[in-house]
Design a protein around this motif. Sequence first.
Motif, short mmCIF file in Angstrom:
data_model
loop_
_atom_site.label_atom_id
_atom_site.label_comp_id
_atom_site.label_asym_id
_atom_site.label_seq_id
_atom_site.Cartn_x
_atom_site.Cartn_y
_atom_site.Cartn_z
N THR A 166 -21.79 -2.68 2.25
CA THR A 166 -22.43 -3.60 3.19
C THR A 166 -23.96 -3.47 3.19
OG1 THR A 166 -22.21 -1.98 4.96
CG2 THR A 166 -20.47 -3.63 4.78
N ILE A 167 -24.58 -4.52 3.75
CA ILE A 167 -26.00 -4.47 4.07
C ILE A 167 -26.15 -4.66 5.58
CG2 ILE A 167 -26.64 -5.37 1.80
CD1 ILE A 167 -27.37 -8.03 3.29
N GLN A 168 -27.31 -4.30 6.07
CA GLN A 168 -27.61 -4.42 7.50
C GLN A 168 -28.82 -5.33 7.68
OE1 GLN A 168 -30.11 -1.37 9.58
NE2 GLN A 168 -28.17 -0.80 10.52
N ALA A 169 -28.76 -6.18 8.70
CA ALA A 169 -29.91 -7.04 8.98
C ALA A 169 -30.11 -7.17 10.48
CB ALA A 169 -29.71 -8.42 8.36
N PHE A 170 -31.36 -7.17 10.89
CA PHE A 170 -31.74 -7.54 12.26
C PHE A 170 -32.29 -8.96 12.16
CE2 PHE A 170 -31.69 -2.95 12.48
CZ PHE A 170 -31.12 -2.71 13.72
N VAL A 171 -31.54 -9.91 12.70
CA VAL A 171 -31.82 -11.33 12.50
C VAL A 171 -32.36 -11.94 13.78
CG1 VAL A 171 -30.83 -13.55 11.81
CG2 VAL A 171 -29.92 -11.41 10.84
N PRO A 172 -33.52 -12.63 13.73
CA PRO A 172 -33.98 -13.33 14.94
C PRO A 172 -32.90 -14.27 15.45
CG PRO A 172 -35.67 -13.36 13.22
CD PRO A 172 -34.44 -12.81 12.59
N ASN A 173 -32.69 -14.28 16.75
CA ASN A 173 -31.58 -15.05 17.32
C ASN A 173 -31.62 -16.52 16.90
OD1 ASN A 173 -30.68 -12.75 18.57
ND2 ASN A 173 -31.60 -13.22 20.55
N GLU A 174 -32.82 -17.08 16.79
CA GLU A 174 -32.92 -18.50 16.44
C GLU A 174 -32.55 -18.76 14.98
OE1 GLU A 174 -37.10 -16.70 15.98
OE2 GLU A 174 -35.40 -16.54 17.36
N LEU A 176 -29.96 -16.96 13.51
CA LEU A 176 -28.67 -16.32 13.30
C LEU A 176 -27.66 -17.27 12.66
CD1 LEU A 176 -26.78 -13.90 13.61
CD2 LEU A 176 -26.29 -14.68 15.95
N ASP A 177 -27.55 -18.48 13.16
CA ASP A 177 -26.55 -19.41 12.63
C ASP A 177 -26.80 -19.70 11.14
OD1 ASP A 177 -25.35 -19.52 15.08
OD2 ASP A 177 -26.23 -21.43 15.67
N ARG A 178 -28.08 -19.92 10.80
CA ARG A 178 -28.41 -20.21 9.40
C ARG A 178 -28.17 -18.99 8.52
NH1 ARG A 178 -33.25 -20.06 6.21
NH2 ARG A 178 -33.13 -21.57 4.48
N PHE A 179 -28.54 -17.81 9.02
CA PHE A 179 -28.33 -16.58 8.25
C PHE A 179 -26.85 -16.36 8.00
CE2 PHE A 179 -27.61 -12.02 7.85
CZ PHE A 179 -28.57 -11.65 6.92
N LYS A 180 -26.05 -16.47 9.04
CA LYS A 180 -24.61 -16.25 8.91
C LYS A 180 -23.99 -17.26 7.95
CE LYS A 180 -20.58 -15.29 11.87
NZ LYS A 180 -19.56 -16.08 11.17
N ALA A 181 -24.37 -18.51 8.08
CA ALA A 181 -23.84 -19.53 7.19
C ALA A 181 -24.23 -19.26 5.74
CB ALA A 181 -24.33 -20.91 7.64
#
Length: 427
Positions: free
Chosen positions: A386-394, A396-401
Amino acid sequence: MSTLQQLLQALETGGYNDRLSALYGREGTPAARERAIRVTQKLGEQFAPAGNAALFSGPGRTEIGGNHTDHQHGRALCGSVDMDMLACAAPNGLRVVRIDSEGYPLLEIDLDDLTLKEEEKNTSAALVRGVAAKIEELGYPLSGFDACATSTVLSGSGISSSAAYETLVANIFNYFCCGGRLDPVTIAKVGQYAENVYFGKPCGLLDQMGSSVGGAVFLDFKDPAEPIVEQVNFDFSRCGHTLCIVDTCSSHDDLTDDYAAITQEMGAVAAHFGKTVLRDVPETDFRRELPALREECGDRAVLRAIHFYGDDRRAAQEAQALKDGDFARFLSLVNASGLSSSLCLQNTWSVSNTRQQAVPLTLELGRELLEGTGAIRVHGGGFAGTIQAFVPNEKLDRFKAGMEALLGEGKCHILHIRPQGGCVVAE
């Protein structure tokens, strides 16, 4: 203490919802309650215990800072997460431990035979036998129990399913056999012993500490027998970022030699100075001897030592940044750690299989999706997983997709740092 029926009734009527919410968050409470009810019912169906029963949790952990520093007696930052192993257990009056884990055959361990068994290495049986052996060595009389368990900890994910399992089993023994006298640090050491000696993996203490102690934890392993353990008071839920663990769909199988090489090569550099671990070698001495070390140990060993010194510092700096409330500084340090792991530690892919480079590929796509914000790094032991990421909440949807377009649905996991490690959930 409750009978199995009393425990089940309290769970079904919401009697433990506040406790579950503290561990899994308000949004995670319904699913956690369903899991708790399921394992409690299964214990009744499978073993029909006559006495008291209790519910136990062994959480996974996320390494936040200090990649491969613990085995060199360095510093690290980690946290327990809301992915866990959950079990309902009850004494059985026998000299045997029986654990029914969802998706696995029934496991039975005879408490009258706690000798190390070579044929059990790399199995759950080795972990249970090792935990039992160490607790007996500490002077506690053992007695058998039955347990039914379920897990949301991703196997081979860097969240450390083995440490979660060790913490779970040790907490059950602690409750039924030790009167609760084993503190979280001792439980972590019990788990490490089981993994080192019985399971056969030469890990440090980071995984077990992260699972057992709970919350965000800064660890200093200068004296591994008595590590400095400091809980870092920081509310990650208010930082404007979401912690994601992304499964790159690559396996940790057959990577034992890759992990062992890191320890061996760092150890070789330390041996040049007559020491066993790099923590005992001043960095100024190491830097002065670089030409000789390249000749004696090889460039990769030197680079891995450079990573150790840098990430050892960064772990302490990350903890301080969180204590200061400077999350931007924290993110910068996490990114620096990830870069050092890739370039110096070299644990994002295995030289034994150059076609499989899922971790660096996923890291690169993740950086593109983050567009210079947040932070991203390899997670855990590396080479796969795995990798780990701290993603800005705004974002998150694009990152996850984006991650799941590459890797498949359900491969980007949203986690939370939970405030408590291994524990009794309900009794």
